[in-house]
Design a protein around this motif. Sequence first.
Motif, PDB file in Angstrom:
ATOM      1  N   TYR A  30      -2.490   6.440   1.200  1.00 17.15           N
ATOM      2  CA  TYR A  30      -3.306   5.299   1.621  1.00 17.15           C
ATOM      3  C   TYR A  30      -4.203   5.692   2.798  1.00 17.15           C
ATOM      4  N   THR A  67      -5.486   5.552  -2.383  1.00 12.71           N
ATOM      5  CA  THR A  67      -6.468   6.536  -2.858  1.00 12.71           C
ATOM      6  C   THR A  67      -6.045   7.172  -4.178  1.00 12.71           C
ATOM      7  N   ASP A  99     -12.292   5.657  -3.130  1.00 10.69           N
ATOM      8  CA  ASP A  99     -12.774   6.862  -2.467  1.00 10.69           C
ATOM      9  C   ASP A  99     -12.317   6.812  -1.009  1.00 10.69           C
ATOM     10  N   PRO A 100     -11.466   7.756  -0.569  1.00 15.40           N
ATOM     11  CA  PRO A 100     -10.926   7.676   0.803  1.00 15.40           C
ATOM     12  C   PRO A 100     -11.996   7.775   1.885  1.00 15.40           C
TER      13      PRO A 100
END
Length: 279
Positions: A30, A67, A99-100
């Motif tokens: 995350y 993610t 998309d992180p």
Amino acid sequence: MKLKAILLSCVVGAALLLSGCERATVQSGYVGVKVDLYGTDKGVQQQEVGVGKYWLGWNEEIYQFPTFNQLHNYDIPFTFQTSDSMDIKAKVGVEYFVDPSKVTKIFQTYRKGVDEITEINLRQNISDALINHSGKMDINSLAAGGKTQLLEEVTNDLKAKLDPLGIRIVKLSWLNDLDYPQKVKDSINAKIEATQRALLRENEIAQSKAEAQKAIEQARGEAEATTLHAKAEADAIELRGDALRKNPEVLQLEAINKWNGTMPQYMTSGAATPFVSLK
């Protein structure tokens, strides 16, 4: 006394401050966004945070965005309409990931967590795309295999709109068969029955033709066998005749071999004695 009062005030203040704090954990897989909840800067001040534990003030909260791939199935069916005003219902599932590097942008756009975005905003985007593209198809083309094309067009729309924001759409899927109006179902069933009857009739005709062809081939085989047998017999007779003509003594030898030694009791005038010459 003043010092004690100041220390007591500091302790009380620290206690009050800590009582309004809580600790949040951003788990592996995350990315978090730390935001202010109140005041004039509500939801405006954001800070992206990674995996770890964080102390939050009384007006702060961390929204976590996964993610890894998310698979969400919508329980409530989507309703859309074809170009000939036929209402269709269907349950849809979506697979996507965040998309992180764009979690802050996602929060700035929606000001919500991932669950709310999925249930409200993403669902609305899917619904809009379904309505838009189904309106370009009639019920016949949709029922005749057009639902795959419809899903591809909706997926492409979502990718074009949401990928730049950081919500990466992997695929959409139908969770069940499309729910058509009853009259359309009746028409589809009637067409299926007609097709099945036609196939059954074609199979019966093909079977009859196969049986007739089998009988023909069997008769042809029997005729050819008879012809070959007759030809073989004729050839044998011809060969035997040629052999006897060339060797007449063979006939006399065969007659002698079959003679029982008894002379004929009655002979006509001028008849020759059979088989042997008496001198």
